[in-house]
Design a protein around this motif. Structure first.
Motif, PDB file in Angstrom:
ATOM      1  N   ASP A  11       0.832  -1.205   0.000  1.00 24.82           N
ATOM      2  CA  ASP A  11       0.000   0.000   0.000  1.00 24.82           C
ATOM      3  C   ASP A  11       0.867   1.254   0.000  1.00 24.82           C
ATOM      4  OD1 ASP A  11      -2.296  -1.524   0.000  1.00 24.82           O
ATOM      5  OD2 ASP A  11      -2.648  -1.345   2.173  1.00 24.82           O
ATOM      6  N   GLU A  12       1.904   1.248   0.823  1.00 22.99           N
ATOM      7  CA  GLU A  12       2.810   2.404   0.894  1.00 22.99           C
ATOM      8  C   GLU A  12       3.523   2.594  -0.443  1.00 22.99           C
ATOM      9  OE1 GLU A  12       4.479   5.699   2.558  1.00 22.99           O
ATOM     10  OE2 GLU A  12       2.936   4.430   3.452  1.00 22.99           O
ATOM     11  N   TYR A  13       3.939   1.492  -1.058  1.00 26.25           N
ATOM     12  CA  TYR A  13       4.596   1.552  -2.364  1.00 26.25           C
ATOM     13  C   TYR A  13       3.665   2.168  -3.402  1.00 26.25           C
ATOM     14  CZ  TYR A  13       6.240  -0.088  -6.887  1.00 26.25           C
ATOM     15  OH  TYR A  13       6.611  -0.150  -8.204  1.00 26.25           O
ATOM     16  N   LYS A  14       2.413   1.738  -3.404  1.00 28.95           N
ATOM     17  CA  LYS A  14       1.450   2.261  -4.376  1.00 28.95           C
ATOM     18  C   LYS A  14       1.258   3.760  -4.185  1.00 28.95           C
ATOM     19  CE  LYS A  14      -1.017  -2.090  -4.951  1.00 28.95           C
ATOM     20  NZ  LYS A  14      -2.208  -2.874  -4.618  1.00 28.95           N
ATOM     21  N   LYS A  15       1.153   4.202  -2.927  1.00 28.64           N
ATOM     22  CA  LYS A  15       0.992   5.639  -2.662  1.00 28.64           C
ATOM     23  C   LYS A  15       2.201   6.412  -3.166  1.00 28.64           C
ATOM     24  CE  LYS A  15      -1.747   4.947   1.528  1.00 28.64           C
ATOM     25  NZ  LYS A  15      -1.730   5.024   2.988  1.00 28.64           N
ATOM     26  N   GLN A  16       3.399   5.906  -2.850  1.00 28.84           N
ATOM     27  CA  GLN A  16       4.610   6.597  -3.288  1.00 28.84           C
ATOM     28  C   GLN A  16       4.744   6.572  -4.804  1.00 28.84           C
ATOM     29  OE1 GLN A  16       7.923   4.926  -1.157  1.00 28.84           O
ATOM     30  NE2 GLN A  16       7.346   5.894   0.776  1.00 28.84           N
ATOM     31  N   ASN A  17       4.355   5.481  -5.422  1.00 31.35           N
ATOM     32  CA  ASN A  17       4.424   5.379  -6.875  1.00 31.35           C
ATOM     33  C   ASN A  17       3.513   6.418  -7.533  1.00 31.35           C
ATOM     34  OD1 ASN A  17       5.419   4.264  -9.234  1.00 31.35           O
ATOM     35  ND2 ASN A  17       3.771   2.779  -9.376  1.00 31.35           N
ATOM     36  N   VAL A  18       2.304   6.591  -6.984  1.00 28.10           N
ATOM     37  CA  VAL A  18       1.380   7.600  -7.513  1.00 28.10           C
ATOM     38  C   VAL A  18       2.004   8.986  -7.375  1.00 28.10           C
ATOM     39  CG1 VAL A  18      -0.833   8.740  -7.091  1.00 28.10           C
ATOM     40  CG2 VAL A  18      -0.715   6.247  -7.145  1.00 28.10           C
ATOM     41  N   LEU A  19       2.632   9.240  -6.223  1.00 28.25           N
ATOM     42  CA  LEU A  19       3.266  10.541  -5.994  1.00 28.25           C
ATOM     43  C   LEU A  19       4.410  10.775  -6.982  1.00 28.25           C
ATOM     44  CD1 LEU A  19       3.475  13.093  -4.245  1.00 28.25           C
ATOM     45  CD2 LEU A  19       4.968  11.802  -2.716  1.00 28.25           C
ATOM     46  N   VAL A  20       5.238   9.756  -7.187  1.00 30.54           N
ATOM     47  CA  VAL A  20       6.356   9.893  -8.129  1.00 30.54           C
ATOM     48  C   VAL A  20       5.837  10.131  -9.546  1.00 30.54           C
ATOM     49  CG1 VAL A  20       8.226   8.590  -9.244  1.00 30.54           C
ATOM     50  CG2 VAL A  20       8.027   8.592  -6.763  1.00 30.54           C
ATOM     51  N   GLN A  21       4.821   9.412  -9.930  1.00 32.44           N
ATOM     52  CA  GLN A  21       4.263   9.605 -11.270  1.00 32.44           C
ATOM     53  C   GLN A  21       3.728  11.023 -11.432  1.00 32.44           C
ATOM     54  OE1 GLN A  21       1.409   6.429 -11.658  1.00 32.44           O
ATOM     55  NE2 GLN A  21       2.911   5.015 -12.531  1.00 32.44           N
ATOM     56  N   ARG A  22       3.030  11.505 -10.425  1.00 35.29           N
ATOM     57  CA  ARG A  22       2.472  12.860 -10.512  1.00 35.29           C
ATOM     58  C   ARG A  22       3.585  13.903 -10.579  1.00 35.29           C
ATOM     59  NH1 ARG A  22      -0.316  16.212 -12.809  1.00 35.29           N
ATOM     60  NH2 ARG A  22      -1.151  17.918 -11.578  1.00 35.29           N
ATOM     61  N   LEU A  23       4.605  13.738  -9.752  1.00 35.60           N
ATOM     62  CA  LEU A  23       5.722  14.683  -9.778  1.00 35.60           C
ATOM     63  C   LEU A  23       6.464  14.616 -11.117  1.00 35.60           C
ATOM     64  CD1 LEU A  23       7.142  14.280  -6.166  1.00 35.60           C
ATOM     65  CD2 LEU A  23       5.938  16.254  -7.099  1.00 35.60           C
ATOM     66  N   SER A  24       6.600  13.421 -11.658  1.00 31.89           N
ATOM     67  CA  SER A  24       7.247  13.278 -12.968  1.00 31.89           C
ATOM     68  C   SER A  24       6.442  13.989 -14.048  1.00 31.89           C
ATOM     69  CB  SER A  24       7.397  11.802 -13.328  1.00 31.89           C
ATOM     70  OG  SER A  24       8.248  11.156 -12.431  1.00 31.89           O
ATOM     71  N   GLU A  25       5.121  13.837 -13.998  1.00 31.41           N
ATOM     72  CA  GLU A  25       4.270  14.522 -14.968  1.00 31.41           C
ATOM     73  C   GLU A  25       4.419  16.033 -14.853  1.00 31.41           C
ATOM     74  OE1 GLU A  25       0.384  13.068 -14.049  1.00 31.41           O
ATOM     75  OE2 GLU A  25       0.807  11.051 -14.815  1.00 31.41           O
ATOM     76  N   LEU A  26       4.451  16.524 -13.628  1.00 31.91           N
ATOM     77  CA  LEU A  26       4.612  17.968 -13.421  1.00 31.91           C
ATOM     78  C   LEU A  26       5.964  18.441 -13.938  1.00 31.91           C
ATOM     79  CD1 LEU A  26       3.098  18.367  -9.838  1.00 31.91           C
ATOM     80  CD2 LEU A  26       2.123  19.222 -11.977  1.00 31.91           C
ATOM     81  N   LEU A  27       6.999  17.661 -13.707  1.00 31.56           N
ATOM     82  CA  LEU A  27       8.326  18.031 -14.175  1.00 31.56           C
ATOM     83  C   LEU A  27       8.384  18.046 -15.695  1.00 31.56           C
ATOM     84  CD1 LEU A  27      11.253  18.682 -13.470  1.00 31.56           C
ATOM     85  CD2 LEU A  27      11.704  16.226 -13.397  1.00 31.56           C
ATOM     86  N   VAL A  28       7.814  17.022 -16.322  1.00 34.14           N
ATOM     87  CA  VAL A  28       7.803  16.961 -17.787  1.00 34.14           C
ATOM     88  C   VAL A  28       7.042  18.151 -18.350  1.00 34.14           C
ATOM     89  CG1 VAL A  28       6.890  15.664 -19.756  1.00 34.14           C
ATOM     90  CG2 VAL A  28       8.166  14.479 -17.962  1.00 34.14           C
ATOM     91  N   SER A  29       5.900  18.464 -17.763  1.00 33.88           N
ATOM     92  CA  SER A  29       5.125  19.593 -18.290  1.00 33.88           C
ATOM     93  C   SER A  29       5.866  20.906 -18.070  1.00 33.88           C
ATOM     94  CB  SER A  29       3.730  19.632 -17.659  1.00 33.88           C
ATOM     95  OG  SER A  29       3.812  19.880 -16.279  1.00 33.88           O
ATOM     96  N   ALA A  30       6.591  21.025 -16.951  1.00 33.23           N
ATOM     97  CA  ALA A  30       7.372  22.242 -16.703  1.00 33.23           C
ATOM     98  C   ALA A  30       8.511  22.354 -17.709  1.00 33.23           C
ATOM     99  CB  ALA A  30       7.911  22.235 -15.273  1.00 33.23           C
ATOM    100  N   LEU A  31       9.154  21.232 -18.022  1.00 29.75           N
ATOM    101  CA  LEU A  31      10.253  21.253 -18.989  1.00 29.75           C
ATOM    102  C   LEU A  31       9.745  21.571 -20.392  1.00 29.75           C
ATOM    103  CD1 LEU A  31      12.482  18.260 -17.837  1.00 29.75           C
ATOM    104  CD2 LEU A  31      13.000  20.689 -17.678  1.00 29.75           C
ATOM    105  N   LYS A  32       8.575  21.049 -20.719  1.00 27.83           N
ATOM    106  CA  LYS A  32       8.006  21.342 -22.028  1.00 27.83           C
ATOM    107  C   LYS A  32       7.630  22.808 -22.126  1.00 27.83           C
ATOM    108  CE  LYS A  32       6.238  16.760 -23.180  1.00 27.83           C
ATOM    109  NZ  LYS A  32       5.044  15.939 -23.354  1.00 27.83           N
ATOM    110  N   ALA A  33       7.168  23.362 -21.014  1.00 31.55           N
ATOM    111  CA  ALA A  33       6.767  24.774 -21.008  1.00 31.55           C
ATOM    112  C   ALA A  33       7.985  25.685 -21.116  1.00 31.55           C
ATOM    113  CB  ALA A  33       5.971  25.094 -19.742  1.00 31.55           C
TER     114      ALA A  33
END
Length: 134
Positions: A48-70
């Motif tokens: 459960d903890e892994y799944k929560k952290q994985n969701v957080l990492v994915q969201r942060l990665s998406e934000l980083l990618v969108s920031a880099l694209k911007a």
């Protein structure tokens, strides 16, 4: 008849021993079953903890990618800064090595001077000692 009686006694003893072994094994099996249940529970919590952290990492990665694209300039600036950083580190390392080499030469010279002074002082002490004893 006596042989049967003796065999019967031996079988009773063997039966009692096997019952004790059986009881001991049952206790061990129950303890192991409890441990397995605890480990399964711990594993579920970790998953459960892994799944929560994985969701957080994915969201942060998406934000980083969108920031880099911007900001494509940000990516270029980052690469430029990395290159500059490595060049400065190499240059600083060379300067530091040169400073160390110069300091080493100075210390070797100072060491020679101190040895000469030490030898002179020892010679003077010996000379003064010889004069007092003469």
């Amino acid at each position: 008849m006596e042989l049967l009686y003796e065999e019967n006694e031996n079988l009773k003893k063997e039966n009692e021993r096997l019952k004790r072994v059986h009881d001991s094994m049952n206790g061990t099996l129950q303890a192991q079953a409890k441990l397995i249940d605890q480990l399964k529970s711990d594993l579920d919590k970790l998953n459960d903890e892994y799944k929560k952290q994985n969701v957080l990492v994915q969201r942060l990665s998406e934000l980083l990618v969108s920031a880099l694209k911007a900001c494509p300039d940000l990516q270029l600036e980052n690469e430029r800064l990395k290159l500059e950083n490595s060049q400065l580190r190499r240059h600083a390392n060379l300067d530091y090595n040169m400073v160390l080499a110069e300091e080493n030469v100075k210390l070797k010279l100072e060491n020679k001077v101190l040895r000469v002074q030490n030898d002179a002082l020892v010679g003077k002490l010996i000379s003064d000692s010889d004069k007092k004893h003469s």
